[in-house]
Scaffold this motif. Structure first.
Motif, short mmCIF file in Angstrom:
data_model
loop_
_atom_site.label_atom_id
_atom_site.label_comp_id
_atom_site.label_asym_id
_atom_site.label_seq_id
_atom_site.Cartn_x
_atom_site.Cartn_y
_atom_site.Cartn_z
N ILE A 98 63.75 14.85 7.39
CA ILE A 98 62.99 14.93 8.66
C ILE A 98 63.30 13.72 9.52
N ASN A 153 66.83 14.03 11.08
CA ASN A 153 67.08 15.16 11.97
C ASN A 153 66.01 15.41 13.02
N HIS A 154 64.82 14.87 12.80
CA HIS A 154 63.75 15.26 13.72
C HIS A 154 62.98 14.11 14.34
N THR A 155 63.42 12.88 14.15
CA THR A 155 62.70 11.80 14.82
C THR A 155 63.62 11.10 15.80
N LYS A 156 62.99 10.40 16.73
CA LYS A 156 63.77 9.68 17.74
C LYS A 156 64.61 8.59 17.11
N PHE A 207 67.59 10.04 15.47
CA PHE A 207 68.56 10.41 16.51
C PHE A 207 69.33 9.18 16.97
N GLU A 208 68.60 8.08 17.17
CA GLU A 208 69.27 6.86 17.60
C GLU A 208 70.27 6.39 16.56
N ARG A 223 71.91 8.20 14.48
CA ARG A 223 73.10 9.05 14.50
C ARG A 223 73.98 8.73 15.71
N VAL A 224 73.36 8.47 16.85
CA VAL A 224 74.15 8.16 18.05
C VAL A 224 74.88 6.82 17.87
N ALA A 280 73.01 5.15 26.82
CA ALA A 280 71.75 5.88 26.80
C ALA A 280 70.56 4.94 26.70
N MET A 305 69.86 2.54 24.42
CA MET A 305 69.31 2.23 23.10
C MET A 305 69.48 0.75 22.82
#
Lengths: 509, 359
Positions: free
Chosen positions: B212, B215-218, B221-222, B224-225, B236, B238
């Motif tokens: 979770i 794949n599903h938190t901000k 996501f950061e 992964r980016v 973006a 960050m």
């Protein structure tokens, strides 16, 4: 008498994975001719010449040089056959002198023979009208000089067949003229020259014959003297294209959206990248930026977008000083500015992620809570795909697998979607085919009509002059002029690109 | 003349992918079988022996699960770092520092009820593992120091430090001269559920949580980016330094938790050997799971079967330990090697026209 066939390629195929880069391609180049290889990006031009320079090997088909069938197994073989390739990105060692670069990879034995070498270089230079100081270090050279050096290098290795990959991309109009002069001299001495480009004006000016590729196939070979530009485009694109870029005058009041005042930036290599830049960007205009590559275009964009720190100066966005604000601040404060960076997949998008997540990239900062919300962006993704006609198997498809034009549409779509007041675009049509480029121009014009101020960093002067309301010229980090494209000639802009006087001096080399 | 063309492919159907993987396992069994045969054992006996040795009885299955638990938790920690393209090779050190902190709490805090004690130990272990990972993360974020060497070197510091404690200041007076740290009191050992310590429940919960998180938190996501492109992350808006540090605190924290689980439930004390190479093995399992938290669960279990089966055949068939290690090596070689064939296609080009060779 039939002239000698320098290169004859027949039925060439080359496949990369599932992509057929070349399929049944034929190319014949005679001695004493300049042969242009024309085609859109992805048409297979580079693949074809890379087989001539021994970098790739064809899957099928035959290559003959001077009538003899050859099988290159390394880049050394073509050099021995007299084929010289000049790449778009120069392959020179910066800290060495011109002479050392020429001797690289060629000298046999333990010691270099400077005197002998200088003599040989001189004789080549005299023969073709090239001029380079053998003792000058490469890092002190201008782009034009580096290119001349590259040409001398391949000639010294005995090249009689010269392949130039996009040789004019980094040159000023004056330097291009000098290059063409060199090419003509070489042709008259019996060399065969292949030039790859997608700038049609140059093709018409320099080439004797043209081979057009489209989607990896040969469309045909024509004599330059017997063909017109529109029919060439038709061959390239496969359909008739209206080439006129619309420039609509808007009746908006000239409200200043962005004001840059005396901006100084020192880049990561501790060199001055921008010094004393000042300009205004109005609502409802496209302000073009012209200049030789590396004149500060990248830095001006990134400084306005908050990615690069300015050392001095101010940037006003609708009267508010935004200098020192990071991209995070800009997003969080809701400053309506869009930025299309030069490196789309390296900076603007995440290649392995799908369209939805690439939209989230600019959106998630303002989402509440710790969880990522995809819902709103999925709807947005669908509408952008539809509105900009993005060719994709779906909104959950990795963007790096899309074509260049569609990747750019995703990026532009995201930036437009945030309703920007200022849109900064760095080389937005680089690498795109003609159709996609025009779609981008249309989108920018549409933004202009809506009152957006667009900063357009371009490389093709013709496009800049057709599209932009004003053109600002950069030279070595300074603004050398802001002109109205309707009132000046290309040559005049070219002169500004080299800084006026310096350009003249350089031209006399 | 025949020559090979290596071509990258990106459109392989899922079905073909699994065919290649299955073939790889088959080939690995055949090759390993030949080796076993050459050494004078019967492969038809050894392979089934490995499977029954890992799954055959309740006790053996328990052993396999006991091996899978630390592997899963550590793999999850490694995965978080690798998602960010941060090569955390320091799992071993983070496990040991976690175990050290847990042991400190277990041996020095008295009179706490068991749940509070265990939670305190877990928290201490995660903080310690996190700090051990924070050090390289800080230098990476601030100065761009290479994290691979840094994390690797910190392993040895941790191992030697724990060894020093074990042989020196923390040596138990009751151990009759043996270099051994005192055994944990009863309220500091993890309870059992269905005959296995509850580490397995923790591992399952963590698999879901990490999935979770990524794949599903901000923050996920950061991470992964940042792993994909630092420039895009900057574009973006960050804060890259903070993303690196947070991710590494989580990565090290999970590895530290492994240390606490091993110390509390398995060793019931602190020992320099308790990391057992899991910090390194987890790198392999995290990769094989393609950095997917759910896949980690299955890959680690499969790996545990390999480990347990290997040690079983040593005892039951008198096969030397080195051979068991070799079998593991051969199987891994083929499985990892098959990834190459999944990503690249090798074409054989045959030229049938007689021709002259150039130079």
């Amino acid at each position: 008498m039939e002239p000698i066939k320098a290169i004859e390629m027949k039925g060439i195929c080359k496949t990369f994975g599932s992509v057929k880069a070349n399929e049944d391609v034929d190319l014949t180049v005679y001695n004493g001719e300049v042969h242009a290889l024309l085609g859109e990006n992805g048409a297979g031009k580079s693949t074809l010449v890379n087989m001539l320079s021994g970098i790739y090997r064809q899957d099928c088909g035959t290559v003959s040089i001077y009538g003899e069938e050859v099988h290159f197994s390394s880049p050394k073989d073509p050099i021995e056959m007299g084929i010289g390739m000049i790449h778009q990105h120069f392959k020179l060692v910066d800290v060495m002198t011109a002479r050392q670069n020429i001797a690289l990879g060629k000298s046999k034995g333990l010691f270099t023979r400077n005197k002998q070498l200088t003599k040989e270089i001189r004789s080549i230079s005299d023969q073709y009208g090239l001029d380079v100081d053998p003792d000058k270090k490469v890092y002190n050279m201008s782009v034009g000089e580096k290119q001349t050096l590259e040409i001398i290098k391949v000639l010294y290795r005995g090249a009689k067949i010269l392949i130039l990959d996009e040789p004019t991309a980094v040159l000023t109009p004056q330097e291009i003229r000098r290059l063409f002069q060199i090419i003509r001299t070489m042709r008259d001495q019996g060399c065969a020259i292949v030039i790859i480009t997608h700038k049609l004006g140059e093709v018409m000016e320099i080439s004797d014959r043209i081979t057009v590729l489209r989607k990896g196939r040969t469309i045909g070979t024509v004599k330059t003297s017997e063909v017109q530009v529109p029919s060439l485009i038709e061959m390239m694109v496969g359909k008739k294209v209206d080439l006129a870029i619309k420039k609509e005058k808007t009746d908006q009041e000239k409200k200043v959206l962005l004001e840059v005042d005396n901006l100084h930036v020192i880049n990561s290599e501790n060199k001055t990248a921008l010094s004393g830049i000042s300009f205004d960007l109005h609502a409802g205009e496209i302000l073009g930026v012209a200049g030789v590559a590396g004149s500060g275009q990248k830095e001006i964009c990134e400084t306005i977008a908050g990615l690069t720190r300015a050392d001095k100066g101010r940037i006003f966005f609708e009267g508010e000083n935004i200098i020192g604000k990071t991209p995070r601040d800009i997003i969080r404060l809701g400053i309506r500015m869009g930025f299309i960076p030069e490196d789309r997949l390296g900076m603007g998008l995440v290649g392995t992620m799908d369209i939805v997540h690439n939209l989230i990239l600019k959106d998630y900062q303002n989402q509440p809570g710790i969880f990522l919300r995809r819902g709103p962006c999925e709807a947005k993704a669908r509408s952008i795909v539809e509105r900009l006609d993005i060719q994709t198997p779906g909104i959950h498809y990795p963007v790096k697998k899309l074509s260049g034009g569609n990747i750019q549409k995703v990026l532009l779509g995201r930036e437009i979607d945030s309703n920007p007041k200022v849109l900064i675009t760095a080389y937005p049509v680089r690498g795109l085919d003609i159709g996609a480029s025009y779609k981008i121009y249309d989108l920018l014009n549409e933004q202009k009509k809506n009152g957006v101020g667009v900063l357009f960093i371009g490389e093709d002067l013709d496009v800049l002059m057709d599209l932009c309301d004003r053109v600002m010229v950069f030279c070595m980090g300074k603004v050398t002029g802001i002109v109205n494209p309707d009132e000046v000639t290309k040559e005049q802009i070219g002169l500004l690109m080299t800084g006026g006087k310096e350009g003249l001096a350089h031209d006399q080399i | 003349m025949t020559r090979f063309n290596i071509i990258k492919r990106d459109d392989l159907p899922k079905k073909r992918e699994w065919i290649i993987r299955t073939l790889a396992i088959l080939f690995s069994l055949v090759s390993a079988g030949l080796v076993i045969l050459a050494l004078g054992f019967d492969p038809l006996e050894v392979f089934p022996g490995m499977v029954t040795g890992a799954l055959g009885t309740e006790i053996r299955l328990t052993q396999t699960i006991l091996k899978a638990i630390p592997l899963i938790v550590t793999s999850l920690g490694i995965l978080v770092a690798f998602k960010m393209n941060f090569w955390n090779i320091g799992g071993e050190g983070q496990i040991l520092m976690g175990a050290l902190a847990a042991a400190y709490v277990a041996l020095n805090v008295e009179g706490l009820p068991k749940p509070v004690m265990l939670l305190l130990m877990a928290a201490a272990a995660m903080v310690a593992g996190g700090i051990w990972a924070f050090i390289p993360a800080f230098f990476k974020a601030r100065m761009g120091v290479n994290e691979t060497i840094f994390t690797l070197m910190l392993n040895y510091i941790a191992i030697k430090f724990v060894t020093y404690l074990q042989y020196g200041p923390w040596k138990s007076p009751e151990s009759q001269g043996f270099p051994k740290v005192a055994t944990f009191p009863d309220n500091a050992t993890l309870p059992k559920l269905f005959g296995i310590h509850i580490g397995w429940v923790i591992a399952l919960i963590l698999v879901v949580l990490v999935y979770i998180f990524i794949n599903h938190t901000k923050k996920g996501f950061e991470i992964r980016v940042v792993g994909e492109s630092k420039e895009t992350a900057r574009y973006a808006g960050m804060n890259i330094s903070s993303v690196i540090i947070v991710a590494m605190l989580i990565s090290g924290g999970l590895c530290g938790l492994t240390g606490m689980i091993q110390a509390s439930a398995v060793e019931k004390t602190l020992a320099a050997s308790l990391s057992g190479g899991y910090g390194f093995t987890a790198i392999i399992t995290a990769w094989l799971a393609r950095l997917n938290a759910i896949a980690v669960l299955f890959v680690c279990f499969a790996f545990a079967i390999l480990l347990q089966g290997g040690s079983y055949i040593q005892i039951s068939m008198q096969i030397p330990a080195a051979v068991a290690d070799m079998l593991q090596g051969i199987i891994l070689f083929f499985v990892l090697g098959s990834e190459f064939f999944i990503q690249y296609k090798i074409g054989i080009v045959r030229k049938n026209i007689p021709q002259k060779e150039v130079a």
